[in-house]
Design a protein around this motif. Sequence first.
Motif, PDB file in Angstrom:
ATOM      1  N   VAL D  84      91.406  13.132 -21.144  1.00 35.87           N
ATOM      2  CA  VAL D  84      92.437  12.237 -20.620  1.00 35.87           C
ATOM      3  C   VAL D  84      92.506  12.322 -19.092  1.00 35.87           C
ATOM      4  N   ARG D  86      90.309  12.696 -17.104  1.00 29.54           N
ATOM      5  CA  ARG D  86      89.169  12.014 -16.492  1.00 29.54           C
ATOM      6  C   ARG D  86      89.177  10.509 -16.700  1.00 29.54           C
ATOM      7  N   MET D  87      90.181   9.998 -17.355  1.00 31.67           N
ATOM      8  CA  MET D  87      90.261   8.539 -17.462  1.00 31.67           C
ATOM      9  C   MET D  87      90.305   7.973 -16.050  1.00 31.67           C
ATOM     10  N   PRO D  88      89.466   6.997 -15.758  1.00 32.96           N
ATOM     11  CA  PRO D  88      89.443   6.464 -14.386  1.00 32.96           C
ATOM     12  C   PRO D  88      90.829   6.031 -13.900  1.00 32.96           C
ATOM     13  N   GLY D  89      91.655   5.557 -14.807  1.00 31.61           N
ATOM     14  CA  GLY D  89      93.003   5.145 -14.418  1.00 31.61           C
ATOM     15  C   GLY D  89      93.866   6.276 -13.887  1.00 31.61           C
ATOM     16  N   PHE D  90      93.449   7.513 -14.112  1.00 32.56           N
ATOM     17  CA  PHE D  90      94.160   8.660 -13.530  1.00 32.56           C
ATOM     18  C   PHE D  90      93.331   9.347 -12.437  1.00 32.56           C
ATOM     19  N   ALA D  91      92.034   9.506 -12.697  1.00 30.74           N
ATOM     20  CA  ALA D  91      91.203  10.299 -11.779  1.00 30.74           C
ATOM     21  C   ALA D  91      90.772   9.501 -10.564  1.00 30.74           C
ATOM     22  N   ASP D  92      90.698   8.199 -10.719  1.00 33.49           N
ATOM     23  CA  ASP D  92      90.128   7.379  -9.653  1.00 33.49           C
ATOM     24  C   ASP D  92      91.187   6.487  -8.995  1.00 33.49           C
ATOM     25  N   ILE D  93      92.357   7.062  -8.752  1.00 31.21           N
ATOM     26  CA  ILE D  93      93.383   6.319  -8.008  1.00 31.21           C
ATOM     27  C   ILE D  93      93.827   7.161  -6.824  1.00 31.21           C
ATOM     28  N   HIS D  94      94.151   6.456  -5.768  1.00 32.17           N
ATOM     29  CA  HIS D  94      94.431   7.103  -4.486  1.00 32.17           C
ATOM     30  C   HIS D  94      95.939   7.277  -4.308  1.00 32.17           C
ATOM     31  N   ALA D 105     100.717   5.606 -13.245  1.00 33.63           N
ATOM     32  CA  ALA D 105     100.733   6.976 -12.747  1.00 33.63           C
ATOM     33  C   ALA D 105     102.164   7.442 -12.496  1.00 33.63           C
ATOM     34  N   MET D 330      98.629  15.782  -9.925  1.00 37.99           N
ATOM     35  CA  MET D 330      98.505  14.741 -10.941  1.00 37.99           C
ATOM     36  C   MET D 330      97.528  15.116 -12.055  1.00 37.99           C
ATOM     37  N   GLY D 331      96.395  15.682 -11.678  1.00 34.29           N
ATOM     38  CA  GLY D 331      95.393  16.041 -12.682  1.00 34.29           C
ATOM     39  C   GLY D 331      95.920  17.038 -13.691  1.00 34.29           C
ATOM     40  N   THR D 334      98.586  15.056 -16.134  1.00 33.46           N
ATOM     41  CA  THR D 334      97.972  14.332 -17.257  1.00 33.46           C
ATOM     42  C   THR D 334      97.677  15.297 -18.397  1.00 33.46           C
TER      43      THR D 334
END
Lengths: 448, 448, 490, 490
Positions: D84, D86-94, D105, D330-331, D334
């Motif tokens: 979870v 690593r879902m881009p919606g969590f890992a790839d947001i600034h 988020a 954040m990581g 999640t």
Amino acid sequence: MRYLPLTPEDRKEMLATIGAASIDDFYTDVPEAARLGGKIAGLPDHQGELAVERHMGALAAKNRTASEGPFFVGCGAYKHHVPATVDHIIQRSEFLTTYTPYQPEIAQGTLQTLFEFQSQVAALTAMEVANASMYDGSTACAEAAVMACRVTRRQKVVLSGGLHPHYAAATRTVCEAQGIEVVQLAPGIDAELALAEAVDDETACVIGQSPNVFGTVTDLTPVADAAHEKKALLVSVFTEAVSLGMTMPPGEMGADIAVGEGQSIGNPLNFGGPYVGLFACSKKLMRQMPGRLCGETVDADGNRGFVLTLSTREQHIRRDKATSNICTNAGLCTLAFTAHMTLLGEKGLGHLAQLNHEAACMLADALEGVSGVELLTPRFFNEFAFRIPGDAGDVLEKLDGLGVVGGVRASRLYPGKGLDDVIIAAATECTSEADIKAYADALVKVLA
Amino acid sequence: MRYLPLTPEDRKEMLATIGAASIDDFYTDVPEAARLGGKIAGLPDHQGELAVERHMGALAAKNRTASEGPFFVGCGAYKHHVPATVDHIIQRSEFLTTYTPYQPEIAQGTLQTLFEFQSQVAALTAMEVANASMYDGSTACAEAAVMACRVTRRQKVVLSGGLHPHYAAATRTVCEAQGIEVVQLAPGIDAELALAEAVDDETACVIGQSPNVFGTVTDLTPVADAAHEKKALLVSVFTEAVSLGMTMPPGEMGADIAVGEGQSIGNPLNFGGPYVGLFACSKKLMRQMPGRLCGETVDADGNRGFVLTLSTREQHIRRDKATSNICTNAGLCTLAFTAHMTLLGEKGLGHLAQLNHEAACMLADALEGVSGVELLTPRFFNEFAFRIPGDAGDVLEKLDGLGVVGGVRASRLYPGKGLDDVIIAAATECTSEADIKAYADALVKVLA
Amino acid sequence: QREDLIFETGSTTKTGVDLPTPKGGMDRLGGVTRKKSVGLPGLSEPEAVRHYVRLSQQNYAIDLGLFPLGSCTMKHNPRLNEKVARMPGFADIHPLQPQSTVQGALELIDQLATWLKTLTGMPAVAMSPKAGAHGEFCGMMAIRGALMARGEIETRTRVLVPASAHGTNPATAVQCGFTVDEIKADARGRVDMEDLKSKLVDSSDIAGIMLTNPNTCGLFETDIREIADLIHEAGGYFYCDGANFNAIVGRVRPGDLGVDAMHINLHKTFSTPHGGGGPGAGPTVLSEALADFAPVPFVVEEDGVYHLVEQRSGEGSDAFGRLCAFHGQMGMFTRALTYMLSHGADGLKQAAEDAVLNANYLQSRLKKVMTPAFDGYCMHEALFSDAFTAEGIETLDIAKAMIDEGYHPMTMYFPLVVHGAMLIEPTETESKAELDRFCESLLSIAEKAKAGDESLKGAPYLAPKRRLDETQAARKPELRWSEPDKIAAE
Amino acid sequence: QREDLIFETGSTTKTGVDLPTPKGGMDRLGGVTRKKSVGLPGLSEPEAVRHYVRLSQQNYAIDLGLFPLGSCTMKHNPRLNEKVARMPGFADIHPLQPQSTVQGALELIDQLATWLKTLTGMPAVAMSPKAGAHGEFCGMMAIRGALMARGEIETRTRVLVPASAHGTNPATAVQCGFTVDEIKADARGRVDMEDLKSKLVDSSDIAGIMLTNPNTCGLFETDIREIADLIHEAGGYFYCDGANFNAIVGRVRPGDLGVDAMHINLHKTFSTPHGGGGPGAGPTVLSEALADFAPVPFVVEEDGVYHLVEQRSGEGSDAFGRLCAFHGQMGMFTRALTYMLSHGADGLKQAAEDAVLNANYLQSRLKKVMTPAFDGYCMHEALFSDAFTAEGIETLDIAKAMIDEGYHPMTMYFPLVVHGAMLIEPTETESKAELDRFCESLLSIAEKAKAGDESLKGAPYLAPKRRLDETQAARKPELRWSEPDKIAAE
């Protein structure tokens, strides 16, 4: 090149050690006319990770995933949830990047999981022994047919009209090459009922499927009895391994060989492969099995250990007299299967089966409520066929337009067999009640 | 409950062994009034993986990812490509599920990577020694300020107007609690130029940043000289670790302490955390460093090994006299950093830095071509500030509507400081020429 | 290091999954229900994770060190490939969903096919074979199909196979209804041309030849063009076992050598993971002469739309049918294409060259003590005989001693044409430093073997297990777990 | 098992990445360029993978076995959490992209906050602390803020801390400008109430108390309500160290005990991975009295829209400021929320109970040989003294001997109030079978310790390394790699 550790200096030094002038020296055996001058034309040069990922990601983005919305496609491959742990395990370097366990002292990880896999498959199918897997269910089916001929010294196999047509085709391919006669019975929702009558004194085996490609579950015991009476074998096939948590398994129906697709346990859809073929049989047929077998033994210190065994059946020893030319199994898919099965256990499997069955029952209820729909499958686990007024291809296309991937048109599997108005739909634990409602609502619209 | 191995029978048996009647026996020390009767209200019961994944997936789907389209947000966190290998390594069970390496005999994996990390950070910053990481760049900055006061026995720190305002705020929080005076210089694109003059005889340290929050790169050597003349220290900060592949590092500018954010190497954006704080200093200050340190030694057989060392600085030994209360590092982020850095090497890092710089140069060229845009940052690496006619917030919102995430409005970081018409934009190796063109085209539209 | 079996630690009432509560009251099974318990043990998730992580540490793997199995090509498996294969757009699509919803998947298959055809110089490729041996079957079935079309399937039944061939070659030939005629190797480790020609004196029953090139001795067949011509003149087809294609990618195209069919092991040449024995993938390239005899399904592109042809309709169909359900090993295709794009035309050629360089480097260093099976340079693997060992020490002992040195053994006793064969393939993903370390280890063992050091017979000493009793395993096969008292009762 | 350093195997000219070719000719650095080489070695990807995989195998880990570190809570780390996160919606947001683009988020943070507040019975929570110690700092800064608002920050400077406290407690108090006054433990391992009361006779300078509960002896503070009352009456605040919250989730709410602030180690109670020492996350719950003194940023919801408040504007602001850049870990959020949803209210309570049951089970079995530090039941961890050992054998020897038995040692020499303390925390994710195996191993070592078996002094014998010389490491610290001749020259 990120994957190539040699530096230009290394290469120079190594050539000097070898005493070669250049890399070309090693290719002098190649006929001159066939030596390539420069690079192969028409292909791009190497690219970094980011570029490659973007290229592949763009391709991936052109596909609609089974998780995007209501999705009811089955017929031999099923959308199930795979626990995150399973994927973690199969990505362990030590499992992912090792070879066939020919050196058992440093391969007990792979070997013990294979032994556990075999034990699980035997239990699941209620058969006495199982091998370490085949490529997939369809090739396992073909191997079973050939094995039955070897065992019975007969040259005729009978295929049910409920056998997945790809399985039947793969079996025909293998059999025909070996001069084995293949009798294909006509497709039918309840085709397994016709099997018992089709056995004769030349028959090596009858191959029936439950649940069959139309979803029908059938007790094949009468088929087994009829076959055994003629000294033929029953090969019992399944494409939905989860069904065995609830439906009658091959071993309880008197099957001599059980084959099936293991994808449903631990393996994603993957657009059709790689999957994992399950292969089990009675103990007396053990030495006639194709494929890899793992057995228990002891090491020089007397400790329990596992090895590949009975390899005298196999091609690397027996060559042209091998039971099969197969020389791999479905390694990582096997591991995924066994890890997921260990997480499920009997309790989880039964529970999972029940959820699948209930989802399909609710789907059937909902679709039967749509005017014009006729349910065809009399007894089913998580999949069934139904008739709609009109062409199934058209209807499915319209459903797709409404966001529902409604199943498989039977005519895709059986072109020209008068099944143009039949859809085969599957439901699993991933199917929500909202999905079912969406399907029924969309179907009402499409059929209106 | 899939995570709980005890069965009801186990629990019963264990209670019997213990001699307790029920689990309640263990909670009799809880004041009766505070004992909860049933379950805590207002929270759902346990759910399976599928349900949880769907819940979390639905939340994730509400966010726009940095990879979805043209994306130019920086200011302390940067969108870089992380090789797949890095994530594989940090997911290794043996790294993921182990503790702080207090038992070095069975923690050499963690310890050696920390030693290598320290060595890499020291090399990257051109400093003599580095610690095993801090929470992030901002807390590292605060720790550096406190450390400078400890070293110099002074109680005043000067913060550049180019220091990331979150770093400045975090530093103020820590300093003010300890009675350290904080002099905050006014924000400015080229604010580092004013630092040398702000040092006086009471100053423990000046804290400058390059590239600073507006992207400006500055040679802080004159600041170091001015500080050293007053026996103060220079703390040199960076938030973009990739910049050190190309720009002048703290060690070459005479910094006594270098701190920075390591996210750019190996770590995804993660909405701001976890990240990894880099902390390096001169050898003579070594024993005043906060945080964990790994050192080389030998084992009883004389083989090289690594241990946590100089722990007499730390809270678990020194308690109220510790150099800091920190008792973790950024473990896995550290590992990701060191693994990515090992893949890059000096060659890859330099190359990566150049690509970043070029992307920013191309972006600057493109935006300068837009009528009304005024580039503000005089010297930059991969990020710069520019002025637009109108409110930056409005402009960014309109850009967003055109699919371009155009950067950070300076007023988000500096509310009420007259920077309402300033945007800070970053480009990296992930920024394509198409992204840049899309930005310029969109900006033309928005400003038209 | 004993790890209990799940059957010993788990229980049928335990589970490592949480599922919603069934509603109950629904039953459409018509009574075809399971009667007896399944007997499947479950573990909680923490227990299961530990079981597999512990077991994994009993394996040797490429990620732990050099894995010099000749003929197996144990090269680095990039993690990017694993990441890409798990993109939902590839992993979470169904083989039977509407083709309009899987255009990217079909395009990927088409792109991979283009790479394979271009690299081999062949006009067609069948993508569905599920492993190398399955690809052999595919190729030989295509030959069978061509012979049928010529009306010669009854008469042309003889397939020539060199003695050095992989066991799969003769096994495949027989499975396709052919008989096998073995041809000898010459003193140079290549096909004995005199023997070959003698087998072709009466060529009316010749179906074809199955030849590995580079061959299993790690040598390029110098007479390959002549062999191809002879077979074609004899009215047969040339099946090339592509197991060793990795040595020549970018340097030679099999299509230029007269090959009619060749399978490509994606896990050897294109780095899809071996995974402890699979899954493989064996796309098979075909010449003009055989292209029409490819199995279904295949992908065709028309105006940017990709079609999957699943049935060859009509009477005139030459396809021999279908090899398996669905469309092939998609999960392996994604990995292989990722690998190809990463390397590019330049990198693939460099990889082949480095593989050959590494093998020759090993050969040149190891021959100081060990006996090379043949003179001259090798291709991507170096072959030694046991001629150098003292009486009583055999190849097996050397192999097991390597385990104690921290290496996986080389391939042993294969190919059969060399006594006590040791076939060593380092691959291109080994550094010079690693090769040097390996040489030093192996040379020290070889010296002991030469000196007749009896301690080798007991190796390995340091592995998770000592030598295992394979005879006992085969004599009284225990292929599954049984209740202890059930075993005793037997 | 020696693994060379990357500085010994890599080179500055080697790289394991492929990047596009720079265009060249662009330079806006204004001359602020790096002058000297960096000195960073690179490795090809295969070499790098092997380096880290090999190194990893020198670590012990939860996934390999029981990890009984008291006070550290080494429980199973579910892989779902990793997936979870690593879902881009969590890992790839600034963290600084427009709030309208990160509503999911912010909602997640809000949901996690709700769980934390509900489980603790507290009205507010600060989410940004980056670890447990950072949460302590946050809580004590909130107390500081409250005292400032009361105008008493100059006078109220004394913080009471039990002798058994984690070292972070006194360190934190000092960092917040307080002085530490140590209170004794009584014979039952709890706060000595007489000592406490004596410290409060003059209470005008009391800022508060920092108390761990359940405490570091693994015991619930029976007088906790009275302690809270006394502190509040004295005009101070009650900081509770939440390191051991995992023992009581669902059974007691700290809010009902009079707590004003408490950090929650997400990696202890809510299973985010320890990762060899981080990253942690330490959200800190606050009472009504302290709620206004929380730091920025925080999330507020209005009509289904989530706002991130990053500045407290205006003069009247009570926030003490900002703890760090951006919005928290954040990581870790999640992962923790995934864990909470997986367990639910029922499962979290069961987990706490099983943790306590497992600890008591160990205590009851181990006390046959080992000496419990205190009488009675424990909470989630069992504490023993070294009273049972023979002269010359100490806790360290027992700990190191456990390594040879295949276990990670327990926490040793902590808490300081017990001689030669051994603190054992099994957690709820251990099976009974595993606990039994562990007990047998540890009891056999304890018997040896009792008998004075000198062999324990040499342990471990079977680990990747023997005992390491920590004195040498500290005496002449080598904190980074240097060129060998550079070391020699020094």
